[in-house]
Design a protein around this motif. Sequence first.
Motif, short mmCIF file in Angstrom:
data_model
loop_
_atom_site.label_atom_id
_atom_site.label_comp_id
_atom_site.label_asym_id
_atom_site.label_seq_id
_atom_site.Cartn_x
_atom_site.Cartn_y
_atom_site.Cartn_z
N GLU A 1 0.83 -1.21 0.00
CA GLU A 1 0.00 0.00 0.00
C GLU A 1 0.86 1.26 0.00
O GLU A 1 0.49 2.27 -0.61
N THR A 2 1.99 1.24 0.70
CA THR A 2 2.82 2.43 0.75
C THR A 2 3.64 2.61 -0.51
O THR A 2 3.97 3.73 -0.90
N ALA A 3 3.99 1.50 -1.20
CA ALA A 3 4.88 1.58 -2.35
C ALA A 3 4.17 2.02 -3.62
O ALA A 3 4.79 2.66 -4.48
N ARG A 4 2.91 1.67 -3.77
CA ARG A 4 2.21 1.94 -5.03
C ARG A 4 0.82 2.51 -4.80
O ARG A 4 0.18 2.26 -3.78
N GLU A 5 0.36 3.26 -5.79
CA GLU A 5 -1.03 3.66 -5.83
C GLU A 5 -1.89 2.43 -6.12
O GLU A 5 -1.39 1.41 -6.59
N PRO A 6 -3.20 2.50 -5.85
CA PRO A 6 -4.06 1.36 -6.17
C PRO A 6 -3.96 0.91 -7.63
O PRO A 6 -4.14 -0.26 -7.94
N SER A 7 -3.64 1.84 -8.54
CA SER A 7 -3.52 1.49 -9.96
C SER A 7 -2.18 0.83 -10.30
O SER A 7 -1.97 0.41 -11.43
N GLY B 1 8.91 -5.79 -5.45
CA GLY B 1 8.50 -7.09 -5.95
C GLY B 1 7.01 -7.32 -5.73
O GLY B 1 6.31 -6.50 -5.11
N PRO B 2 6.48 -8.41 -6.24
CA PRO B 2 5.05 -8.71 -6.06
C PRO B 2 4.68 -8.81 -4.59
O PRO B 2 5.34 -9.53 -3.83
N ARG B 3 3.68 -8.10 -4.18
CA ARG B 3 3.21 -8.13 -2.80
C ARG B 3 1.69 -8.07 -2.77
O ARG B 3 1.07 -7.47 -3.63
N GLU B 4 1.15 -8.68 -1.75
CA GLU B 4 -0.30 -8.69 -1.58
C GLU B 4 -0.77 -7.31 -1.11
O GLU B 4 -0.24 -6.75 -0.15
N ARG B 5 -1.75 -6.75 -1.80
CA ARG B 5 -2.30 -5.45 -1.42
C ARG B 5 -3.69 -5.64 -0.83
O ARG B 5 -4.46 -6.47 -1.30
N GLY B 6 -4.01 -4.87 0.17
CA GLY B 6 -5.35 -4.89 0.73
C GLY B 6 -5.60 -5.93 1.79
O GLY B 6 -6.74 -6.14 2.19
N ARG B 7 -4.55 -6.57 2.29
CA ARG B 7 -4.73 -7.64 3.28
C ARG B 7 -5.39 -7.11 4.55
O ARG B 7 -6.36 -7.70 5.05
N LEU C 1 -5.62 20.61 -5.32
CA LEU C 1 -6.87 20.12 -4.77
C LEU C 1 -6.91 18.59 -4.74
O LEU C 1 -7.23 18.00 -3.71
N ALA C 2 -6.61 17.95 -5.85
CA ALA C 2 -6.76 16.50 -5.93
C ALA C 2 -5.84 15.97 -7.01
O ALA C 2 -5.46 16.69 -7.95
N PHE C 3 -5.51 14.70 -6.88
CA PHE C 3 -4.62 14.06 -7.85
C PHE C 3 -4.99 12.59 -7.96
O PHE C 3 -5.35 11.94 -7.00
N GLY C 4 -4.84 12.06 -9.19
CA GLY C 4 -5.00 10.62 -9.42
C GLY C 4 -4.17 10.20 -10.60
O GLY C 4 -3.87 11.00 -11.49
N VAL C 5 -3.79 8.92 -10.62
CA VAL C 5 -2.99 8.41 -11.74
C VAL C 5 -3.43 6.98 -12.03
O VAL C 5 -3.71 6.20 -11.13
N LEU C 6 -3.52 6.68 -13.33
CA LEU C 6 -4.00 5.38 -13.79
C LEU C 6 -3.00 4.81 -14.77
O LEU C 6 -2.53 5.51 -15.68
N ARG C 7 -2.65 3.54 -14.61
CA ARG C 7 -1.76 2.85 -15.55
C ARG C 7 -2.60 1.96 -16.46
O ARG C 7 -3.41 1.18 -15.99
N ALA D 1 -1.72 14.53 -17.85
CA ALA D 1 -0.33 14.35 -18.28
C ALA D 1 0.03 12.87 -18.26
O ALA D 1 -0.78 12.01 -17.90
N GLY D 2 1.27 12.59 -18.66
CA GLY D 2 1.75 11.21 -18.67
C GLY D 2 2.66 10.88 -17.51
O GLY D 2 3.00 9.71 -17.31
N HIS D 3 3.05 11.90 -16.73
CA HIS D 3 3.95 11.67 -15.60
C HIS D 3 3.62 12.64 -14.48
O HIS D 3 2.99 13.67 -14.69
N HIS D 4 4.10 12.30 -13.28
CA HIS D 4 3.95 13.14 -12.08
C HIS D 4 5.19 12.86 -11.24
O HIS D 4 5.14 12.19 -10.22
N PHE D 5 6.32 13.40 -11.69
CA PHE D 5 7.64 13.05 -11.18
C PHE D 5 8.21 14.22 -10.38
O PHE D 5 8.00 15.38 -10.76
N PRO D 6 8.88 13.98 -9.24
CA PRO D 6 9.36 12.70 -8.71
C PRO D 6 8.43 12.02 -7.71
O PRO D 6 8.81 11.00 -7.14
N ALA D 7 7.23 12.56 -7.47
CA ALA D 7 6.33 11.87 -6.55
C ALA D 7 6.07 10.44 -7.02
O ALA D 7 5.95 9.53 -6.21
N HIS D 8 6.00 10.25 -8.35
CA HIS D 8 5.77 8.93 -8.91
C HIS D 8 6.83 8.62 -9.96
O HIS D 8 7.31 9.51 -10.66
#
Length: 493
Positions: free
Chosen positions: A133-139, A200-206, A397-403, A436-443
Amino acid sequence: MTSFRVAVDGLVADVRLPDGAGPFPAVLIRTPYDRARHRAEAHGWARRGFAAVVQDVRGRFASPGEWRPYENETADGAVTARWIRRQPWSDGRYVAVGASYAAHCALVLALEAPGEARPDAVIAAVPALGAAETAREPSGVERLSARAGWWAAHGDRRDSDVSALDKALAMDPGLLAHLPLTGLPERLGRSLPSWAALWGPRERGRLTSGASRADVPLLAVGGHHDHFTEDTVALWRTWGGPSARLLLGPWGHGLVAAPGPDAGPAHRLNLGELYVRWARRALNGDLAPGRHGAVALGGADRWLPAGADGEPRTQRLRLLRGAVFTADPDRPVRSDGLTVPTGEVPDRCLLATPPLPRPLDAVGPVRLRLRAAADTPYADWAARLVALTPEGTAERLAFGVLRREEPAGRPAEFTVELGRLARRLRAGTRLRLEIAGHHFPAHARNPHTGADPVTAERLLASRREVDPKSVALSLRVLPSRPTSTDPAKEILR
């Protein structure tokens, strides 16, 4: 008051007891950030009749062992919890308390520890629910600067250096732009074996999924400007215990010590006093069942009952420029500034509303619907909503990013979630939307090659095309001026 140091299964803790014969209810705080930093907090609990136990987690500061973030906290916390219940100064009840990583330590005791090790109540503030949860956004998009800062300060070491990343950036301002990102430890000049493993692969939402099985009261505390706002709200919404309370203010990760630009005098709460009063009521069974709480209305110096979302309303937007733009990871849109460049080749699609004719109370989720295409099959879509005030200042105000992965050049309709707002926007304010296509260095930057952004060594520019007529920004707006509520009343009822 009496204070002493103990080792529970080798892990070092400070204990502070109230004056008097006891026995007392207890609070347990398990932290990787040095138990000595909690002396004032422990004193406050003891002064109000609680025994306070503050412990360094395994491998940190005075506690021996190997520091493995998020791996040992259930077992180690359970041993300490059983020890507390057996002490002659304990009345057999305890509250697990923590903020950020320490909130994770508190929550795993409530949701994963066996039997008597489970607490009788939990206070979880700005909860870092787990590594995934801390390493990645839900997307799936990687949170780069926050994780680099945390790992540089605390990772794979017994103590902490909170300024480690700032010092490294002062020496090399382009530190986070070097590829691959797995090479960051070498550029920091020290060993960080857990850095690569973080991605690496990790379980999210446990923990969130397990929250529905909780059987003790919860107080969840967060900030609208915190990285973990959505996790805080999700924890409150899914909590299955006899009662759940939410306090969400116009604060950053440091809560009242980190107020946002929309904070007012009514948002300056004494959280310590509120925690103590809630803990007493939780242990005595005096809380009403169900989910209640208070959410700050930023910019209005008000509090609203939690869950009082507004009605969906689509905002009319006008294209300013950039229906066709280039998302170039070598020149990404920056997350640390709100200035929009005016170069010949747009780096984002820019839209705006007319000035608001009257004040608007936006309370609830923010969503962006659009139709767009990228000429690379792998693309991130970052959406940032900014308030342009009548005075000419810009405020986030707000931010979101989708892959997304789509056939190159094929237009598709999709939705980007931008989190939650609880903000009064004054008359004359304009809303600016950046796509946009990026939001760096936050992401981390999407390299557009299909390679993992953490291990990629090659970057490609991506041509984007947005259909301006398809862009629909949805806010939830309260239909009338809301009546303010008392946050203490909502938390303690």
